[in-house]
Design a protein around this motif. Structure first.
Motif, mmCIF file in Angstrom:
data_model
loop_
_atom_site.group_PDB
_atom_site.id
_atom_site.type_symbol
_atom_site.label_atom_id
_atom_site.label_comp_id
_atom_site.label_asym_id
_atom_site.label_seq_id
_atom_site.Cartn_x
_atom_site.Cartn_y
_atom_site.Cartn_z
ATOM 1 N N ILE A 94 0.886 -1.173 0.000
ATOM 2 C CA ILE A 94 0.000 0.000 0.000
ATOM 3 C C ILE A 94 0.915 1.212 0.000
ATOM 4 O O ILE A 94 1.728 1.389 0.912
ATOM 5 C CB ILE A 94 -0.923 0.003 1.231
ATOM 6 N N LEU A 95 0.809 2.014 -1.050
ATOM 7 C CA LEU A 95 1.827 3.025 -1.290
ATOM 8 C C LEU A 95 1.223 4.420 -1.468
ATOM 9 O O LEU A 95 0.452 4.663 -2.399
ATOM 10 C CB LEU A 95 2.586 2.612 -2.567
ATOM 11 N N ASP A 96 1.611 5.323 -0.582
ATOM 12 C CA ASP A 96 1.192 6.718 -0.721
ATOM 13 C C ASP A 96 1.999 7.330 -1.868
ATOM 14 O O ASP A 96 3.168 7.008 -2.061
ATOM 15 C CB ASP A 96 1.469 7.456 0.587
ATOM 16 N N LEU A 97 1.357 8.196 -2.633
ATOM 17 C CA LEU A 97 2.038 8.781 -3.796
ATOM 18 C C LEU A 97 3.029 9.870 -3.392
ATOM 19 O O LEU A 97 4.162 9.893 -3.857
ATOM 20 C CB LEU A 97 1.000 9.330 -4.774
ATOM 21 N N MET A 98 2.558 10.777 -2.514
ATOM 22 C CA MET A 98 3.419 11.879 -2.095
ATOM 23 C C MET A 98 4.191 11.482 -0.848
ATOM 24 O O MET A 98 3.629 11.415 0.244
ATOM 25 C CB MET A 98 2.565 13.123 -1.802
ATOM 26 N N LEU A 99 5.479 11.211 -1.035
ATOM 27 C CA LEU A 99 6.299 10.727 0.075
ATOM 28 C C LEU A 99 7.611 11.502 0.157
ATOM 29 O O LEU A 99 8.136 11.929 -0.868
ATOM 30 C CB LEU A 99 6.663 9.253 -0.145
ATOM 31 N N ILE A 135 0.084 -3.650 -5.953
ATOM 32 C CA ILE A 135 0.292 -2.338 -5.328
ATOM 33 C C ILE A 135 -1.024 -1.567 -5.338
ATOM 34 O O ILE A 135 -1.676 -1.453 -6.379
ATOM 35 C CB ILE A 135 1.352 -1.520 -6.098
ATOM 36 N N ILE A 136 -1.393 -1.048 -4.169
ATOM 37 C CA ILE A 136 -2.530 -0.122 -4.091
ATOM 38 C C ILE A 136 -1.955 1.262 -3.811
ATOM 39 O O ILE A 136 -1.216 1.455 -2.853
ATOM 40 C CB ILE A 136 -3.514 -0.500 -2.968
ATOM 41 N N MET A 137 -2.257 2.201 -4.664
ATOM 42 C CA MET A 137 -1.734 3.553 -4.536
ATOM 43 C C MET A 137 -2.719 4.402 -3.736
ATOM 44 O O MET A 137 -3.928 4.326 -3.955
ATOM 45 C CB MET A 137 -1.588 4.116 -5.954
#
Ligand code: CA
Length: 235
Positions: A54-59, A79-81
């Protein structure tokens, strides 16, 4: 599912979201490794095997976009964005980068868990077609092994009962008419056998210990047929 399939890498720099999502997933029996930036995410990903990311876009440090691309270069891990409102363009980029799904913040943890489950099931079925195991709380259905367990105890089902259970449980929440179940379970396509389905359901309930007055899994839809519910998917 094997243990790696239930291991999730959660990458989110906002602590409140990270903690809430991790707690929710852990409650659903997933093992969560939570990190706060893209660099840590890549390090964790190279060290362990994960069933899903599970991946946040703004990192910070390394962007979600770069993390996504790096993961895709080396694996098919789903991957879930996670994107914020207004990042519409970015979320399209995310899908182009190879993310399998996305959620726009604010999202409900329940929705996220539903997506996780769906993606894992899809990935699991594709990767290991030889072994399909469905889990619904105390009920485990080993589809390929033709085994059903309730609280770890193997239950002896007839072929029709097994077919009925797998048919219903593949799509929790979907209502099946008796006629549909006749076709799918018994292979007939004419009327007159609907009561046979009722008998199979009755026997199945008795064997797996599901009380029709207070069902855990098998629900009667009056005047129509039956549906299966996943007790762990409820709030
Ligand atoms: Ca962020």
């Amino acid at each position: 599912m094997n243990s790696d399939t239930r291991r999730i890498l959660l990458v989110e720099d906002e602590k409140a979201i990270r903690d809430a999502v991790a707690a929710y997933l852990e409650r659903e029996n997933y093992w969560v490794t939570a990190v706060a930036d893209g660099q840590e995410a890549l390090e964790e990903f190279s060290r362990h095997s994960f069933g899903l990311v599970i991946l946040d876009l703004m990192l910070p440090r390394v962007s979600g976009e770069r993390v996504c691309r790096a993961i895709r270069d080396s694996s098919d891990t789903p991957i879930i964005m996670l994107t914020a409102k207004g990042e519409v363009e970015d979320r399209i980029i995310g899908l182009e980068l190879g993310a399998d799904d996305y959620l726009v913040k604010p999202f409900s943890p329940r929705e996220l868990v539903a997506r996780v489950r769906a993606l894992l099931r899809r990935a699991h079925v594709t990767d290991e077609p030889q072994r399909e195991v469905l889990e619904f709380g105390e009920l485990t259905i080993d589809v390929s092994g033709h085994k059903v367990l309730v609280a770890g105890e193997e239950i002896d089902l007839t072929a029709s009962e097994f077919k009925l259970l797998t048919t219903l449980s593949r799509y929790p929440g979907r209502v099946y008419s008796r006629m549909e179940l006749v076709e799918k379970v018994l292979g007939y396509d004419f009327e007159g056998y609907e009561r046979t389905i009722d008998s199979h359901v009755k026997n199945l309930r008795a064997k797996i210990g599901d009380d029709p007055r207070e069902p855990k899994w098998l629900y009667t839809v009056h005047g129509v047929g039956y549906r299966f519910e996943d007790p762990t998917g409820k709030e």
